[in-house]
Design a protein around this motif. Structure first.
Motif, PDB file in Angstrom:
ATOM      1  N   ASP A   7     -36.013  44.545  84.920  1.00 14.32           N
ATOM      2  CA  ASP A   7     -36.752  44.556  83.533  1.00 14.32           C
ATOM      3  C   ASP A   7     -35.849  44.788  82.514  1.00 14.32           C
ATOM      4  O   ASP A   7     -34.978  45.715  82.414  1.00 14.32           O
ATOM      5  N   THR A   8     -36.162  43.654  81.384  1.00 15.11           N
ATOM      6  CA  THR A   8     -35.436  44.015  80.273  1.00 15.11           C
ATOM      7  C   THR A   8     -35.368  45.408  79.497  1.00 15.11           C
ATOM      8  O   THR A   8     -34.473  45.918  78.980  1.00 15.11           O
ATOM      9  N   ALA A   9     -36.619  45.861  79.508  1.00 12.94           N
ATOM     10  CA  ALA A   9     -36.987  47.328  78.992  1.00 12.94           C
ATOM     11  C   ALA A   9     -36.186  48.341  79.444  1.00 12.94           C
ATOM     12  O   ALA A   9     -35.649  49.069  78.936  1.00 12.94           O
ATOM     13  N   GLU A  10     -35.834  48.116  80.999  1.00 13.32           N
ATOM     14  CA  GLU A  10     -35.153  49.267  81.593  1.00 13.32           C
ATOM     15  C   GLU A  10     -33.768  48.910  81.184  1.00 13.32           C
ATOM     16  O   GLU A  10     -33.066  49.941  80.970  1.00 13.32           O
ATOM     17  N   LEU A  11     -33.132  47.750  81.004  1.00 16.00           N
ATOM     18  CA  LEU A  11     -31.820  47.674  80.527  1.00 16.00           C
ATOM     19  C   LEU A  11     -31.751  48.057  79.086  1.00 16.00           C
ATOM     20  O   LEU A  11     -30.433  48.903  78.664  1.00 16.00           O
ATOM     21  N   ALA A  12     -32.581  47.894  78.195  1.00 16.94           N
ATOM     22  CA  ALA A  12     -32.711  48.268  76.640  1.00 16.94           C
ATOM     23  C   ALA A  12     -32.688  49.772  76.911  1.00 16.94           C
ATOM     24  O   ALA A  12     -32.060  50.409  75.642  1.00 16.94           O
ATOM     25  N   ALA A  13     -33.285  50.502  77.492  1.00 16.57           N
ATOM     26  CA  ALA A  13     -33.348  52.038  77.721  1.00 16.57           C
ATOM     27  C   ALA A  13     -32.005  52.491  77.939  1.00 16.57           C
ATOM     28  O   ALA A  13     -31.788  53.510  77.569  1.00 16.57           O
ATOM     29  N   VAL A  14     -31.139  51.998  78.450  1.00  9.53           N
ATOM     30  CA  VAL A  14     -29.872  52.366  78.750  1.00  9.53           C
ATOM     31  C   VAL A  14     -28.928  51.870  77.546  1.00  9.53           C
ATOM     32  O   VAL A  14     -28.218  52.844  77.100  1.00  9.53           O
ATOM     33  N   VAL A  15     -29.009  50.636  77.209  1.00 10.38           N
ATOM     34  CA  VAL A  15     -28.208  50.120  76.249  1.00 10.38           C
ATOM     35  C   VAL A  15     -28.463  50.751  74.871  1.00 10.38           C
ATOM     36  O   VAL A  15     -27.516  50.845  73.799  1.00 10.38           O
ATOM     37  N   ASP A  16     -29.710  50.639  74.239  1.00  6.81           N
ATOM     38  CA  ASP A  16     -30.127  50.911  72.969  1.00  6.81           C
ATOM     39  C   ASP A  16     -29.856  52.141  72.442  1.00  6.81           C
ATOM     40  O   ASP A  16     -29.203  52.253  71.195  1.00  6.81           O
ATOM     41  N   PRO A  17     -29.816  53.168  73.223  1.00  2.00           N
ATOM     42  CA  PRO A  17     -29.507  54.661  72.632  1.00  2.00           C
ATOM     43  C   PRO A  17     -27.863  54.477  72.149  1.00  2.00           C
ATOM     44  O   PRO A  17     -27.213  55.178  71.405  1.00  2.00           O
ATOM     45  N   LEU A  18     -27.003  53.761  73.018  1.00  2.00           N
ATOM     46  CA  LEU A  18     -25.608  53.618  72.759  1.00  2.00           C
ATOM     47  C   LEU A  18     -25.379  53.007  71.664  1.00  2.00           C
ATOM     48  O   LEU A  18     -24.394  53.418  70.927  1.00  2.00           O
ATOM     49  N   VAL A  19     -25.998  51.808  71.440  1.00  2.00           N
ATOM     50  CA  VAL A  19     -26.001  51.155  70.380  1.00  2.00           C
ATOM     51  C   VAL A  19     -26.563  52.121  69.015  1.00  2.00           C
ATOM     52  O   VAL A  19     -25.358  51.885  68.001  1.00  2.00           O
ATOM     53  N   GLU A  20     -27.525  52.771  69.127  1.00  2.00           N
ATOM     54  CA  GLU A  20     -27.836  53.510  68.004  1.00  2.00           C
ATOM     55  C   GLU A  20     -26.853  54.622  67.743  1.00  2.00           C
ATOM     56  O   GLU A  20     -26.618  54.970  66.403  1.00  2.00           O
ATOM     57  N   ARG A  21     -26.121  55.095  68.527  1.00  2.00           N
ATOM     58  CA  ARG A  21     -24.976  56.310  68.384  1.00  2.00           C
ATOM     59  C   ARG A  21     -23.719  55.470  67.847  1.00  2.00           C
ATOM     60  O   ARG A  21     -22.796  56.101  67.472  1.00  2.00           O
ATOM     61  N   GLY A  22     -23.725  54.303  67.789  1.00  2.00           N
ATOM     62  CA  GLY A  22     -22.751  53.540  67.183  1.00  2.00           C
ATOM     63  C   GLY A  22     -21.485  53.511  68.165  1.00  2.00           C
ATOM     64  O   GLY A  22     -20.344  53.214  67.980  1.00  2.00           O
ATOM     65  N   TRP A  23     -21.756  53.402  69.673  1.00  2.00           N
ATOM     66  CA  TRP A  23     -20.907  53.653  70.494  1.00  2.00           C
ATOM     67  C   TRP A  23     -20.723  52.240  71.195  1.00  2.00           C
ATOM     68  O   TRP A  23     -19.634  51.668  71.731  1.00  2.00           O
ATOM     69  N   LEU A  24     -21.677  51.302  71.059  1.00  2.00           N
ATOM     70  CA  LEU A  24     -21.796  49.960  71.559  1.00  2.00           C
ATOM     71  C   LEU A  24     -22.218  48.866  70.494  1.00  2.00           C
ATOM     72  O   LEU A  24     -22.850  49.251  69.697  1.00  2.00           O
ATOM     73  N   ALA A  25     -21.365  47.939  70.217  1.00  2.00           N
ATOM     74  CA  ALA A  25     -21.919  46.451  69.544  1.00  2.00           C
ATOM     75  C   ALA A  25     -22.153  45.456  70.429  1.00  2.00           C
ATOM     76  O   ALA A  25     -21.152  44.779  71.043  1.00  2.00           O
ATOM     77  N   GLY A  26     -23.328  45.023  70.943  1.00  2.00           N
ATOM     78  CA  GLY A  26     -23.615  44.393  72.063  1.00  2.00           C
ATOM     79  C   GLY A  26     -22.845  44.748  73.384  1.00  2.00           C
ATOM     80  O   GLY A  26     -23.242  45.943  73.843  1.00  2.00           O
ATOM     81  N   ASP A  27     -22.218  44.081  73.967  1.00  2.00           N
ATOM     82  CA  ASP A  27     -21.565  44.523  74.971  1.00  2.00           C
ATOM     83  C   ASP A  27     -19.992  44.954  74.918  1.00  2.00           C
ATOM     84  O   ASP A  27     -19.471  45.269  75.751  1.00  2.00           O
ATOM     85  N   LYS A  28     -19.688  45.278  73.518  1.00  2.00           N
ATOM     86  CA  LYS A  28     -18.389  45.770  73.268  1.00  2.00           C
ATOM     87  C   LYS A  28     -18.240  47.367  72.945  1.00  2.00           C
ATOM     88  O   LYS A  28     -19.427  47.543  72.206  1.00  2.00           O
ATOM     89  N   LEU A  29     -17.400  48.041  73.336  1.00  2.00           N
ATOM     90  CA  LEU A  29     -17.328  49.187  72.921  1.00  2.00           C
ATOM     91  C   LEU A  29     -16.762  49.484  71.395  1.00  2.00           C
ATOM     92  O   LEU A  29     -15.738  48.668  71.204  1.00  2.00           O
ATOM     93  N   THR A  30     -17.250  50.159  70.611  1.00  2.00           N
ATOM     94  CA  THR A  30     -16.745  50.470  69.374  1.00  2.00           C
ATOM     95  C   THR A  30     -15.577  51.499  69.399  1.00  2.00           C
ATOM     96  O   THR A  30     -15.500  52.269  70.429  1.00  2.00           O
ATOM     97  N   ALA A  31     -15.156  51.786  68.347  1.00  2.00           N
ATOM     98  CA  ALA A  31     -14.012  52.950  68.136  1.00  2.00           C
ATOM     99  C   ALA A  31     -14.500  54.033  68.560  1.00  2.00           C
ATOM    100  O   ALA A  31     -13.895  54.847  69.217  1.00  2.00           O
ATOM    101  N   ASP A  32     -15.851  54.454  68.195  1.00  2.00           N
ATOM    102  CA  ASP A  32     -16.363  55.615  68.345  1.00  2.00           C
ATOM    103  C   ASP A  32     -16.728  55.735  69.845  1.00  2.00           C
ATOM    104  O   ASP A  32     -16.885  56.659  70.381  1.00  2.00           O
ATOM    105  N   GLY A  33     -17.066  54.508  70.370  1.00  2.00           N
ATOM    106  CA  GLY A  33     -17.381  54.621  71.893  1.00  2.00           C
ATOM    107  C   GLY A  33     -16.312  55.065  72.573  1.00  2.00           C
ATOM    108  O   GLY A  33     -16.378  55.475  73.635  1.00  2.00           O
ATOM    109  N   GLU A  34     -15.099  54.315  72.087  1.00  2.00           N
ATOM    110  CA  GLU A  34     -13.898  54.431  72.916  1.00  2.00           C
ATOM    111  C   GLU A  34     -13.512  56.096  73.088  1.00  2.00           C
ATOM    112  O   GLU A  34     -13.019  56.618  74.038  1.00  2.00           O
TER     113      GLU A  34
END
Length: 130
Positions: free
Chosen positions: A62-89
Motif C-alpha cells: 500500500d503506497t500509504a504505508e510506504l508514505a507513513a515510513v518515508v514522509d516523516p523522514l522527508v519532513e525532518r529534512g533527512w530524506l530528499a526522495g530516496d536520497k539521504l540529506t546531510a542532516d539525514g547522514e
C-alpha cells in the motif's frame, strides 16, 4: 499440550525472534521518534538503493504505508526522495551507534561463525521454499 523450548520447531523460533526484534527496535528508536522501518529507510537511502523496493518485503504494498515510513523522514529534512540529506547522514551516524550496541546485545554469546552459519541455513531454507 505444553512444548518445552527444546521441542519447539524452527517456525516457532523464527516468529519469536522476529517478534522480539521488532519490539526491541521499536523501544530502541522510540526516543528518537522513529520506527524500525524508518531506520531501514535511512540505511537504504545511505546505500543509494530505492527505498520502496528495499522495504517491499516488510510492507503490504500500500503506497500509504510506504508514505507513513518515508514522509516523516522527508519532513525532518533527512530524506530528499530516496536520497539521504546531510542532516539525514548525521542522524544516521548517531542512530547507528545505538543500533550497533543493540545488535551486539542480540548476538551476545554467539560467535561470528555461528551467526553466519545460521544465516546460511535460513537462506538455503528460503531457497528450498521458493
Amino acid at each position: 499440550m505444553y512444548m518445552s523450548d527444546d521441542n519447539k520447531p524452527i517456525g516457532w523460533w523464527l516468529k519469536e525472534v522476529d517478534r522480539r526484534l521488532e519490539a526491541s527496535f521499536e523501544r530502541l528508536l522510540a526516543d528518537d521518534g522513529l520506527t524500525r522501518r524508518q531506520w531501514q529507510a535511512l540505511n537504504v537511502a545511505a546505500r543509494q538503493t530505492p527505498i520502496a523496493a528495499a522495504l517491499a518485503p516488510f510492507l503490504s504494498g500500500d503506497t500509504a504505508e510506504l508514505a507513513a515510513v518515508v514522509d516523516p523522514l522527508v519532513e525532518r529534512g533527512w530524506l530528499a526522495g530516496d536520497k539521504l540529506t546531510a542532516d539525514g547522514e548525521r542522524a544516521l551516524q548517531a542512530l547507528t551507534t545505538k543500533v550497533q550496541a543493540q545488535r551486539r546485545g542480540v548476538t551476545r554469546g554467539i560467535t561470528e561463525d555461528e551467526y553466519q552459519a545460521t544465516v546460511d541455513v535460513l537462506r538455503r531454507m528460503a531457497a528450498n521454499l521458493a
